[in-house]
Scaffold this motif. Structure first.
Motif, PDB file in Angstrom:
ATOM      1  N   ASP A  53      19.494 -92.890  13.044  1.00 16.78           N
ATOM      2  CA  ASP A  53      20.534 -93.903  13.269  1.00 16.78           C
ATOM      3  C   ASP A  53      20.883 -94.514  11.913  1.00 16.78           C
ATOM      4  OD1 ASP A  53      21.666 -95.819  15.744  1.00 16.78           O
ATOM      5  OD2 ASP A  53      21.450 -96.884  13.833  1.00 16.78           O
ATOM      6  N   PRO A  54      22.172 -94.770  11.648  1.00 19.02           N
ATOM      7  CA  PRO A  54      22.566 -95.312  10.341  1.00 19.02           C
ATOM      8  C   PRO A  54      22.036 -96.710  10.041  1.00 19.02           C
ATOM      9  CG  PRO A  54      24.446 -94.315  11.457  1.00 19.02           C
ATOM     10  CD  PRO A  54      23.334 -94.391  12.468  1.00 19.02           C
ATOM     11  N   GLY A 108      21.379 -91.396  17.156  1.00 15.13           N
ATOM     12  CA  GLY A 108      21.591 -92.772  17.588  1.00 15.13           C
ATOM     13  C   GLY A 108      20.335 -93.414  18.135  1.00 15.13           C
ATOM     14  N   GLU A 123      30.131 -91.766  11.970  1.00 14.47           N
ATOM     15  CA  GLU A 123      29.655 -90.605  11.219  1.00 14.47           C
ATOM     16  C   GLU A 123      29.214 -89.469  12.140  1.00 14.47           C
ATOM     17  OE1 GLU A 123      25.282 -90.694   9.614  1.00 14.47           O
ATOM     18  OE2 GLU A 123      26.219 -92.606   9.081  1.00 14.47           O
ATOM     19  N   GLY A 153      29.011-106.071  15.784  1.00 16.46           N
ATOM     20  CA  GLY A 153      29.851-105.210  14.954  1.00 16.46           C
ATOM     21  C   GLY A 153      31.184-105.848  14.620  1.00 16.46           C
ATOM     22  N   THR A 185      24.462 -92.572  20.468  1.00 17.09           N
ATOM     23  CA  THR A 185      25.192 -93.768  20.012  1.00 17.09           C
ATOM     24  C   THR A 185      26.400 -93.278  19.230  1.00 17.09           C
ATOM     25  OG1 THR A 185      23.067 -94.917  19.745  1.00 17.09           O
ATOM     26  CG2 THR A 185      25.020 -95.988  18.827  1.00 17.09           C
ATOM     27  N   PRO A 230      27.415 -98.663  18.274  1.00 22.14           N
ATOM     28  CA  PRO A 230      27.637 -98.485  16.837  1.00 22.14           C
ATOM     29  C   PRO A 230      27.891 -99.817  16.142  1.00 22.14           C
ATOM     30  CG  PRO A 230      29.562 -97.756  18.089  1.00 22.14           C
ATOM     31  CD  PRO A 230      28.486 -98.064  19.083  1.00 22.14           C
ATOM     32  N   ASN A 231      27.748 -99.832  14.822  1.00 16.18           N
ATOM     33  CA  ASN A 231      27.939-101.024  13.988  1.00 16.18           C
ATOM     34  C   ASN A 231      26.965-102.139  14.342  1.00 16.18           C
ATOM     35  OD1 ASN A 231      30.132 -99.924  12.487  1.00 16.18           O
ATOM     36  ND2 ASN A 231      31.473-100.331  14.233  1.00 16.18           N
ATOM     37  N   ASP A 241      22.358-102.954  14.557  1.00 17.29           N
ATOM     38  CA  ASP A 241      20.982-102.459  14.485  1.00 17.29           C
ATOM     39  C   ASP A 241      20.165-102.955  15.681  1.00 17.29           C
ATOM     40  OD1 ASP A 241      20.651-105.132  13.859  1.00 17.29           O
ATOM     41  OD2 ASP A 241      19.488-104.797  12.028  1.00 17.29           O
ATOM     42  N   TRP A 294      28.326 -93.671  16.721  1.00 12.77           N
ATOM     43  CA  TRP A 294      28.676 -94.037  15.345  1.00 12.77           C
ATOM     44  C   TRP A 294      29.793 -93.127  14.837  1.00 12.77           C
ATOM     45  CZ3 TRP A 294      26.743 -97.990  12.317  1.00 12.77           C
ATOM     46  CH2 TRP A 294      25.605 -98.651  12.781  1.00 12.77           C
TER      47      TRP A 294
END
Length: 443
Positions: free
Chosen positions: A362-363, A329, A400, A163, A396, A334-335, A337, A398
């Protein structure tokens, strides 16, 4: 120093570490060749695609490819002909069925490269390896390289945070050079000149010390995380609040607040396997007792996952079977994959195995999660997976997810129950909206 005077670099291995290193060094003005035996990875990189999620890296790849300073290949012969300094950046996973480090890829990279080294050059290990590996690899290079003693080995451990990898490469908090000669030290200085010119602190040391730095750092960080999570276990038994405890400890300059965040614990491709491999290697060389505490650090970390599931079960009156659970998550942090040893997916998979109807969002990590755990169900957003949920579990942290409005989520769930596995949410704000809020180590 002019561009013509810069050493030409190769990077062996174009996974997370290698691709980042190759792209960033090319952005600093070096002529770089990235090599991988995986033709699919090379094809993606040649077409301008970064095969993993890392903020800022795709833009930098496009810029360096356009400049002509970066190219990729599957040919060791091409890489050897190009490079004055060769960086070994392949993976060192945990051996199946063992805590030991798997050096298969490192050995293969050194062997593949050595066969084509016909002139004086420096081979630099960046991969995280057990102490003593460099001595064996030095012998291998001397034996296999046509240039023989003209080829030297150095060690330059990496300290990337997923990240933040671009910034950590271009503006690191320190550089460590493990070398066996002044020539190797000078070559490394030339290979990092723009970064050194920023005033970056540098430790020049011997090869074994350089090998130890990364695993020692990760072991310390893992210990700090597990320490506060051990305190969370005490807090749960006594009615104390681990978040306030952590806040009070953080004001002590000797302790500090970084990595003192209670919650679900650590995962990813570094900390878990590094502390296990470190303890294993220490036992091999007869000093296992010195780091035996790392076994408990690992055990505390694993317990956080089962305890999170306990909180979900408690909110559901002791029964998971048939309940709808929204998991926010999948990545280990975060940030990223990266789902290697991800606590989030471990919790989701375990609840699924206990009969819960689990949906995950998950984003960035959904594609990786689907490949690894096709038995789980996935959604397109936090609100999507929370539809008619009996409980929401934040796994997780994140941004958002931190920013979700309790009132918005309340519109779609069946029951207002949330387990904050990362202490990322404002407990009072959620309770004010009528949510039952639970977190590890909090009353």
């Amino acid at each position: 120093m002019s561009d013509a005077a810069l050493p030409r670099l190769t990077v062996i291995g174009t996974g997370y570490l290698g691709a980042t290193h190759a792209i960033c060094m090319a952005s600093l003005g070096y002529e770089v060749v990235g090599l991988d035996v995986d033709a699919n990875k090379i094809k993606k990189l040649q077409s301008g695609e970064v095969p993993f999620f890392e903020p800022g890296l795709p833009e930098l790849l496009a810029k360096t490819m356009e400049s002509g300073r970066l190219r990729f290949t599957t040919s060791y012969e091409e890489a050897a002909a190009h490079g004055d300094v060769h960086f070994i950046c392949v993976g060192t996973p945990q051996q199946p069925g063992s805590d030991a480090c798997d050096l298969t890829y490192v050995d293969a990279a050194v062997r593949g490269l050595a066969a084509h080294l016909t002139r004086r050059c420096l081979v630099v290990g960046k991969s995280t390896v057990p102490v003593g590996t460099s001595a064996r690899l030095s012998d291998m290079l001397r034996e296999l390289a046509p240039a023989g003693d003209e080829v030297e080995l150095a060690w330059n451990p990496e300290f990337l945070r997923e990240g933040f990898a671009v910034d950590d490469t271009l503006r690191p908090d320190r550089l460590v050079f493990g070398v066996a000669s002044d020539w190797a030290r000078d070559r490394l200085h030339e290979a990092f000149r723009p970064i050194l010119d920023l005033g970056t602190p540098t430790v020049v040391t011997d090869l074994p010390t350089a090998e130890l730095v990364k695993v020692a750092a990760n072991s310390f960080l893992a210990t700090k995380i597990s320490y506060i999570n051990a305190m969370a276990e005490i807090c749960e038994a006594t009615g104390a609040d681990v978040r306030d405890l952590a806040k009070a400890l953080a004001y002590d300059d000797r302790i500090g607040g970084r990595f003192l965040q209670p919650g679900l614990g650590f995962g990813g491709g570094c900390l878990p396997k590094d502390i296990r491999a470190f303890a294993h290697r220490a036992e091999e060389i007869g000093v296992g007792q010195a780091v035996s505490f790392l076994r408990e650090v690992d055990a505390i970390n694993r317990r956080r996952r089962s305890r999170t599931i306990d909180l979900v079960r408690e909110l559901l009156g002791g029964q998971l079977d048939g309940k709808r659970i929204a998991c926010l998550g999948a990545a280990f942090k975060p940030n990223s994959d990266d789902i290697r040893d991800a606590p989030a997916l471990d919790v989701a998979r375990t609840m699924h195995g206990l009969g819960a109807n689990v949906r995950v969002y998950d984003p960035a990590a959904l594609d990786n999660a689907r490949r690894a755990y096709p038995e789980l169900r996935y959604g397109t957003s936090a609100l999507d997976v929370a539809q008619d949920a009996d409980v929401v579990v934040l796994l997780t942290e994140w941004a958002e997810f931190r920013e979700i409005q309790p009132s918005a989520l309340a519109q779609v769930v069946r029951n207002r129950r949330i387990v904050d596995g990362r202490h990322a949410l404002d407990a009072e704000a959620w309770r004010a909206e009528g949510w039952e809020y639970r977190a590890l180590g909090s009353p």
